[in-house]
Design a protein around this motif. Sequence first.
Motif, PDB file in Angstrom:
ATOM      1  N   LEU A  15       2.859  10.149   2.939  1.00  0.00           N
ATOM      2  CA  LEU A  15       3.692   9.036   3.237  1.00  0.00           C
ATOM      3  C   LEU A  15       5.176   9.512   4.684  1.00  0.00           C
ATOM      4  O   LEU A  15       6.628   9.286   4.337  1.00  0.00           O
ATOM      5  CB  LEU A  15       4.816   8.626   1.689  1.00  0.00           C
ATOM      6  CG  LEU A  15       4.043   7.982   0.849  1.00  0.00           C
ATOM      7  CD1 LEU A  15       5.132   8.324  -0.610  1.00  0.00           C
ATOM      8  CD2 LEU A  15       3.501   7.207   1.589  1.00  0.00           C
ATOM      9  N   TRP A  16       4.647  10.468   5.501  1.00  0.00           N
ATOM     10  CA  TRP A  16       5.469  10.543   6.381  1.00  0.00           C
ATOM     11  C   TRP A  16       5.780   9.283   7.033  1.00  0.00           C
ATOM     12  O   TRP A  16       6.858   9.659   8.039  1.00  0.00           O
ATOM     13  CB  TRP A  16       4.517  11.559   7.731  1.00  0.00           C
ATOM     14  CG  TRP A  16       3.296  10.676   7.890  1.00  0.00           C
ATOM     15  CD1 TRP A  16       1.614  11.179   7.309  1.00  0.00           C
ATOM     16  CD2 TRP A  16       3.016  10.399   8.888  1.00  0.00           C
ATOM     17  NE1 TRP A  16       1.155  10.828   8.481  1.00  0.00           N
ATOM     18  CE2 TRP A  16       1.455   9.993   8.713  1.00  0.00           C
ATOM     19  CE3 TRP A  16       3.682   9.694  10.046  1.00  0.00           C
ATOM     20  CZ2 TRP A  16       1.187   9.016  10.180  1.00  0.00           C
ATOM     21  CZ3 TRP A  16       3.216   8.738  11.106  1.00  0.00           C
ATOM     22  CH2 TRP A  16       1.573   8.720  10.947  1.00  0.00           C
ATOM     23  N   PHE A  37       1.084  -1.235  -0.095  1.00  0.00           N
ATOM     24  CA  PHE A  37      -0.176   0.083  -0.007  1.00  0.00           C
ATOM     25  C   PHE A  37       1.069   1.476   0.534  1.00  0.00           C
ATOM     26  O   PHE A  37       1.022   2.374  -0.661  1.00  0.00           O
ATOM     27  CB  PHE A  37      -0.935  -0.125   1.168  1.00  0.00           C
ATOM     28  CG  PHE A  37      -2.285   0.981   1.605  1.00  0.00           C
ATOM     29  CD1 PHE A  37      -3.154   1.409   0.188  1.00  0.00           C
ATOM     30  CD2 PHE A  37      -1.091   2.156   2.424  1.00  0.00           C
ATOM     31  CE1 PHE A  37      -3.605   2.797   0.392  1.00  0.00           C
ATOM     32  CE2 PHE A  37      -2.421   3.243   2.346  1.00  0.00           C
ATOM     33  CZ  PHE A  37      -3.678   3.512   1.041  1.00  0.00           C
ATOM     34  N   TYR A  38       1.933   1.062   0.808  1.00  0.00           N
ATOM     35  CA  TYR A  38       2.971   1.987   0.771  1.00  0.00           C
ATOM     36  C   TYR A  38       4.226   2.610  -0.768  1.00  0.00           C
ATOM     37  O   TYR A  38       3.929   4.271  -0.653  1.00  0.00           O
ATOM     38  CB  TYR A  38       3.825   1.863   1.466  1.00  0.00           C
ATOM     39  CG  TYR A  38       5.332   3.449   2.035  1.00  0.00           C
ATOM     40  CD1 TYR A  38       4.779   4.213   2.748  1.00  0.00           C
ATOM     41  CD2 TYR A  38       6.527   2.722   0.748  1.00  0.00           C
ATOM     42  CE1 TYR A  38       6.223   5.016   2.565  1.00  0.00           C
ATOM     43  CE2 TYR A  38       7.093   3.767   1.105  1.00  0.00           C
ATOM     44  CZ  TYR A  38       7.269   4.784   1.473  1.00  0.00           C
ATOM     45  OH  TYR A  38       8.198   5.975   1.690  1.00  0.00           O
ATOM     46  N   TYR A  39       4.046   1.536  -1.010  1.00  0.00           N
ATOM     47  CA  TYR A  39       4.462   1.509  -2.689  1.00  0.00           C
ATOM     48  C   TYR A  39       4.000   2.598  -3.390  1.00  0.00           C
ATOM     49  O   TYR A  39       4.167   3.091  -4.519  1.00  0.00           O
ATOM     50  CB  TYR A  39       5.586  -0.003  -2.751  1.00  0.00           C
ATOM     51  CG  TYR A  39       6.229  -0.301  -1.648  1.00  0.00           C
ATOM     52  CD1 TYR A  39       7.021   0.547  -1.023  1.00  0.00           C
ATOM     53  CD2 TYR A  39       6.186  -2.417  -1.660  1.00  0.00           C
ATOM     54  CE1 TYR A  39       7.932   0.178  -0.595  1.00  0.00           C
ATOM     55  CE2 TYR A  39       7.283  -1.826  -0.983  1.00  0.00           C
ATOM     56  CZ  TYR A  39       7.595  -1.405  -0.337  1.00  0.00           C
ATOM     57  OH  TYR A  39       8.838  -2.026   1.072  1.00  0.00           O
ATOM     58  N   GLY A  40       2.056   1.515  -3.351  1.00  0.00           N
ATOM     59  CA  GLY A  40       1.317   1.944  -4.312  1.00  0.00           C
ATOM     60  C   GLY A  40       1.462   3.122  -4.318  1.00  0.00           C
ATOM     61  O   GLY A  40       1.016   4.017  -5.475  1.00  0.00           O
ATOM     62  N   GLY A  91      14.615   8.566  -3.608  1.00  0.00           N
ATOM     63  CA  GLY A  91      13.150   8.672  -3.611  1.00  0.00           C
ATOM     64  C   GLY A  91      12.620   8.250  -2.278  1.00  0.00           C
ATOM     65  O   GLY A  91      12.919   8.355  -0.724  1.00  0.00           O
ATOM     66  N   PHE A  92      11.955   7.217  -2.490  1.00  0.00           N
ATOM     67  CA  PHE A  92      11.052   6.973  -1.173  1.00  0.00           C
ATOM     68  C   PHE A  92      12.092   5.237  -1.263  1.00  0.00           C
ATOM     69  O   PHE A  92      12.037   4.932  -2.009  1.00  0.00           O
ATOM     70  CB  PHE A  92      10.245   6.219  -1.887  1.00  0.00           C
ATOM     71  CG  PHE A  92       8.819   7.898  -1.963  1.00  0.00           C
ATOM     72  CD1 PHE A  92       8.113   8.123  -0.862  1.00  0.00           C
ATOM     73  CD2 PHE A  92       8.600   7.940  -3.152  1.00  0.00           C
ATOM     74  CE1 PHE A  92       8.197  10.014  -1.033  1.00  0.00           C
ATOM     75  CE2 PHE A  92       7.532   9.041  -3.335  1.00  0.00           C
ATOM     76  CZ  PHE A  92       7.908   9.864  -2.297  1.00  0.00           C
ATOM     77  N   ARG A 112       2.978  13.834  -4.819  1.00  0.00           N
ATOM     78  CA  ARG A 112       2.164  15.263  -4.767  1.00  0.00           C
ATOM     79  C   ARG A 112       1.018  13.549  -3.580  1.00  0.00           C
ATOM     80  O   ARG A 112       0.384  14.075  -2.953  1.00  0.00           O
ATOM     81  CB  ARG A 112       0.544  15.093  -5.986  1.00  0.00           C
ATOM     82  CG  ARG A 112       0.049  14.049  -7.103  1.00  0.00           C
ATOM     83  CD  ARG A 112      -1.452  14.060  -7.310  1.00  0.00           C
ATOM     84  NE  ARG A 112      -2.104  13.147  -8.259  1.00  0.00           N
ATOM     85  CZ  ARG A 112      -1.984  12.341  -9.566  1.00  0.00           C
ATOM     86  NH1 ARG A 112      -1.282  12.972  -9.756  1.00  0.00           N
ATOM     87  NH2 ARG A 112      -2.239  11.595  -9.287  1.00  0.00           N
ATOM     88  N   PHE A 113       1.526  12.872  -3.702  1.00  0.00           N
ATOM     89  CA  PHE A 113       1.377  11.939  -2.211  1.00  0.00           C
ATOM     90  C   PHE A 113       2.413  12.034  -1.320  1.00  0.00           C
ATOM     91  O   PHE A 113       2.367  11.369  -0.615  1.00  0.00           O
ATOM     92  CB  PHE A 113       0.663  10.274  -2.928  1.00  0.00           C
ATOM     93  CG  PHE A 113      -0.521  11.044  -3.738  1.00  0.00           C
ATOM     94  CD1 PHE A 113      -1.715  10.012  -2.815  1.00  0.00           C
ATOM     95  CD2 PHE A 113      -0.108  10.026  -5.009  1.00  0.00           C
ATOM     96  CE1 PHE A 113      -2.883   9.965  -4.169  1.00  0.00           C
ATOM     97  CE2 PHE A 113      -1.167  10.424  -5.943  1.00  0.00           C
ATOM     98  CZ  PHE A 113      -2.785   9.856  -4.826  1.00  0.00           C
TER      99      PHE A 113
END
Length: 314
Positions: free
Chosen positions: A191-192, A176-179, A293-294, A186-187
């Motif tokens: 994702l904090w 769900f996080y990766y999606g 990135g993430f 913008r999302f």
Amino acid sequence: MDLYNHLVDGFDPRIKPYFLMSSPVPMSGILLCYLFFVLHLGPRIMANRKPFQLKEAMIVYNFVLVALSIYIVYEFLMSGWATTFTWRCDPIDTSDSPQALRMVSVAWLFWFSKIIELMDTVFFVLRKKQGQITFLHIFHHSFMPWTWWWGVGYAPGGMGSFHAMVNSSVHVVMYFYYGLAAAGPRFQKFLWWKKYMTAIQLTQFVLISLHATQWYFMDRCDYQFPLVLHLIWMYGTFFFVLFSNFWIQAYVKGKRLPKQVAPSQPNGSTAAHANGKHLKNGTKLKENGTSNGFTHENGTLNGSAPYMGKMKKA
């Protein structure tokens, strides 16, 4: 050949009709092709090509895995963990009852989901994130489906399936996080909780090891394959060490975190340091396929890089 026949003949007869379960050869072939592609062929093909964006494909892929993981958790619960299991010594139900066959089915589905998850690394290769394909990532994605194939074949259920249910629960949150991350900058405000992904992984391995440890202190337990519990205990402990190292490198030493953008220089240009390199005049750094990135559970990237001006330490 005698040893091979002996190993395969010992399989649970209820699992043999399932896809890729009649022999270890197809499964091993898939994993060898995976390793060859992600370590050699893929990077070579992409060497002189621009990276693919694959944004839409990654969004669909991640949310499909969220749905699949939710279904797997539900099936594990209904197959025994929320109905008849004690959460201590739970032997494998070898009957052909509907609940026992349901456990066999979800055990196979959990293993097959690991084959689907090989696409994680394929996406990194196609997006030229080769520098993010770490030892931890490769080992986790290749070793687990290989060992679980044997586990499903011999022991589809019982207390040995606890770690599969826990792992699928974690993957609901993880994918769900990766999606969301794949959907773009913008999302980012949603994702904090990135840092807590690794904490969730570490908690998973502690629970898995503790559950398997019970067996060593029981006076009697009729679980049919103690070897599976030994392997699960070692697996949980080993990955706890690997993920702890990632946590230290990323969040204690800060080696995997993006750096803050430096103030403007006298000539009006900006300068910042990222991954040991210098950025000038707003140039975006990319080295070995890395970008700010993430962070993936194992130190890889699975999302879009935020704008340089918005980079913050986790």
